[in-house]
Design an enzyme around this catalytic site. Structure first.
Site, mmCIF file in Angstrom:
data_model
loop_
_atom_site.group_PDB
_atom_site.id
_atom_site.type_symbol
_atom_site.label_atom_id
_atom_site.label_comp_id
_atom_site.label_asym_id
_atom_site.label_seq_id
_atom_site.Cartn_x
_atom_site.Cartn_y
_atom_site.Cartn_z
ATOM 1 N N ARG A 195 0.689 -1.163 0.085
ATOM 2 C CA ARG A 195 0.019 0.057 -0.123
ATOM 3 C C ARG A 195 0.737 1.329 0.053
ATOM 4 N NH1 ARG A 195 -3.088 -3.625 1.880
ATOM 5 N NH2 ARG A 195 -0.914 -4.246 2.866
ATOM 6 N N THR A 196 1.817 1.365 1.034
ATOM 7 C CA THR A 196 2.850 2.607 0.980
ATOM 8 C C THR A 196 3.150 3.036 -0.005
ATOM 9 O OG1 THR A 196 2.773 2.175 3.324
ATOM 10 C CG2 THR A 196 4.228 3.719 2.512
ATOM 11 N N LYS A 218 25.494 -4.765 -3.465
ATOM 12 C CA LYS A 218 26.819 -4.571 -3.511
ATOM 13 C C LYS A 218 27.690 -3.993 -2.487
ATOM 14 C CE LYS A 218 26.194 -3.854 -8.614
ATOM 15 N NZ LYS A 218 26.437 -3.062 -9.722
ATOM 16 N N ARG A 275 11.684 3.925 2.602
ATOM 17 C CA ARG A 275 11.256 3.160 3.871
ATOM 18 C C ARG A 275 12.656 2.259 4.135
ATOM 19 N NH1 ARG A 275 6.371 -0.908 4.232
ATOM 20 N NH2 ARG A 275 5.265 1.002 4.963
ATOM 21 N N HIS A 292 6.043 6.460 11.240
ATOM 22 C CA HIS A 292 5.160 6.449 9.870
ATOM 23 C C HIS A 292 4.276 7.248 9.591
ATOM 24 C CE1 HIS A 292 3.790 4.118 6.193
ATOM 25 N NE2 HIS A 292 3.665 3.148 6.819
HETATM 26 C C1 NCD Z 1 2.432 -0.745 8.060
HETATM 27 C C2 NCD Z 1 3.703 -0.683 8.143
HETATM 28 O O1 NCD Z 1 4.561 -0.968 7.468
HETATM 29 O O2 NCD Z 1 4.109 -0.252 9.214
HETATM 30 N N1 NCD Z 1 1.689 -1.186 6.905
HETATM 31 C C3 NCD Z 1 1.611 0.246 6.250
HETATM 32 O O3 NCD Z 1 2.379 0.774 5.870
HETATM 33 N N2 NCD Z 1 0.320 -0.137 5.834
HETATM 34 C C4 NCD Z 1 1.803 -1.979 9.068
HETATM 35 C C5 NCD Z 1 2.486 -3.225 9.106
HETATM 36 O O4 NCD Z 1 3.168 -3.651 8.239
HETATM 37 O O5 NCD Z 1 1.829 -4.316 9.758
#
Ligand code: NCD
Length: 311
Positions: free
Chosen positions: A53-54, A82, A103, A131
């Site tokens: 999703r993100t 590498k 991320r 987040h």
């Molecule tokens: C979350 C995350 O990555 O922290 N997911 C997300 O970004 N929607 C929650 C999770 O992974 O459980």
């Protein structure tokens, strides 16, 4: 928010005005999802940890704003494999892109990246820490479903130790007089630093190990979370706690009429599928709100004015 370009690495650094500005922008983009506001700009998405999703909602946000996307969704296909350092990767990508969404599994990685480049960094999750873009879509979802952010009872359930989404949301709510109910096993309880944050900010909270009807009955929002398997050093420890809390339709009889159930997703076993068709289930719409919230964050980070943020 300021009209100059800036990074968005932690919700804890955001003011109430900044959060409200991002919410106004989110509402604007829900009404006007397609535009050319990012025409001629390139956004890089660097994902050193898995995501569905993100990453896809950030990329959808850029595409709908008329911009272009470069990046990787699996660091093993990048020069990280590498031995390239994060420092060098960020400096290189800053040569190619106007904004970097990243991320990373290390806590503080996004903050650190923002200190080695002038290109704005947007944190899409750093370890168990922050987040902030998820928080903006969570706040937008709460506002849409409750009509307000002030004075709500928010119950967070599951992995409150490693869950970065609950850590960020808790910090952002300090402006809105929430009452928190934290439901977790002792192993996965909300860390002391966040409990202290609540006390220092005059936020009422209770800790529970049982997901009881009383707790459900007083909630305006139930925020379910996945047990973060990837953060456990010992797989046996994960096995012990992975299925402790499951929300089922039969538990919702006591709920207030305005209750909404959120989950950042992905879910494993925390929400039974029989909840999906209940009016309280909001997690799929919540994920859809992610596109608008991320359009808000990207345009704001780049200092791009939008036609009208008051509606
Ligand atoms: C979350 C995350 O990555 O922290 N997911 C997300 O970004 N929607 C929650 C999770 O992974 O459980």
């Amino acid at each position: 928010m300021s009209s100059s370009a800036h990074s968005f690495v932690s919700i804890a650094q955001a003011s109430k005005e900044q959060i409200e500005e991002l919410l106004r922008r989110s509402a604007y983009f829900e009404q006007h999802p397609n535009s050319e506001l990012l025409k001629g700009r390139v956004v890089a998405t660097l994902f050193f940890e898995p995501s569905t999703r993100t990453r896809l909602s950030f990329e959808t946000a850029v595409n709908r704003l008329g911009g272009r996307v470069i990046g990787f969704s699996d660091a093993s296909t990048s020069s990280t494999s590498k031995g390239e350092t994060l420092n060098d990767t960020i400096k290189m990508v800053a040569n190619y892109a106007d904004l970097i969404v990243m991320r990373h599994y290390l806590e503080g990685a996004a903050q650190w990246a923002s200190e080695v480049t002038d290109v704005p960094i947007v944190n899409a999750g750093d370890g168990a820490n922050q987040h902030p873009s998820q928080t903006m879509l969570d706040l937008y979802s709460i506002l849409k479903t409750q009509g307000r952010l002030e004075g709500l009872t928010i119950t967070m359930v599951g992995d409150l130790k490693y869950g970065r989404t609950v850590h960020s949301l808790l910090q952002a709510m300090k402006f809105f007089r929430p009452k928190f109910r934290f439901v977790a096993s002792r192993e996965l309880a909300m860390p002391e630093e966040y409990l202290r944050f609540c006390r220092e900010n005059g936020i009422e909270y209770e800790e529970h190990t049982e997901f009881s009807p009383e707790v459900i009955a007083e909630s305006d929002i139930i925020y379910m979370t996945r047990v973060q398997r990837e953060r456990f050093a010992d797989p046996l420890e994960y096995e012990k706690v992975k299925d402790l809390y499951t929300l089922r339709k039969s538990m919702l009889g006591v709920a207030k009429p305005n209750l909404k159930i959120l989950h950042p997703l992905p879910r494993v076993n925390e929400i039974d599928r029989d909840v999906d068709s209940c009016p309280e289930a909001y997690y799929f719409e919540q994920a859809r709100n992610g596109v608008f919230a991320r359009q808000a964050i990207i345009t704001d980070a780049l200092g791009i004015e939008i036609p009208d943020t008051k509606h």
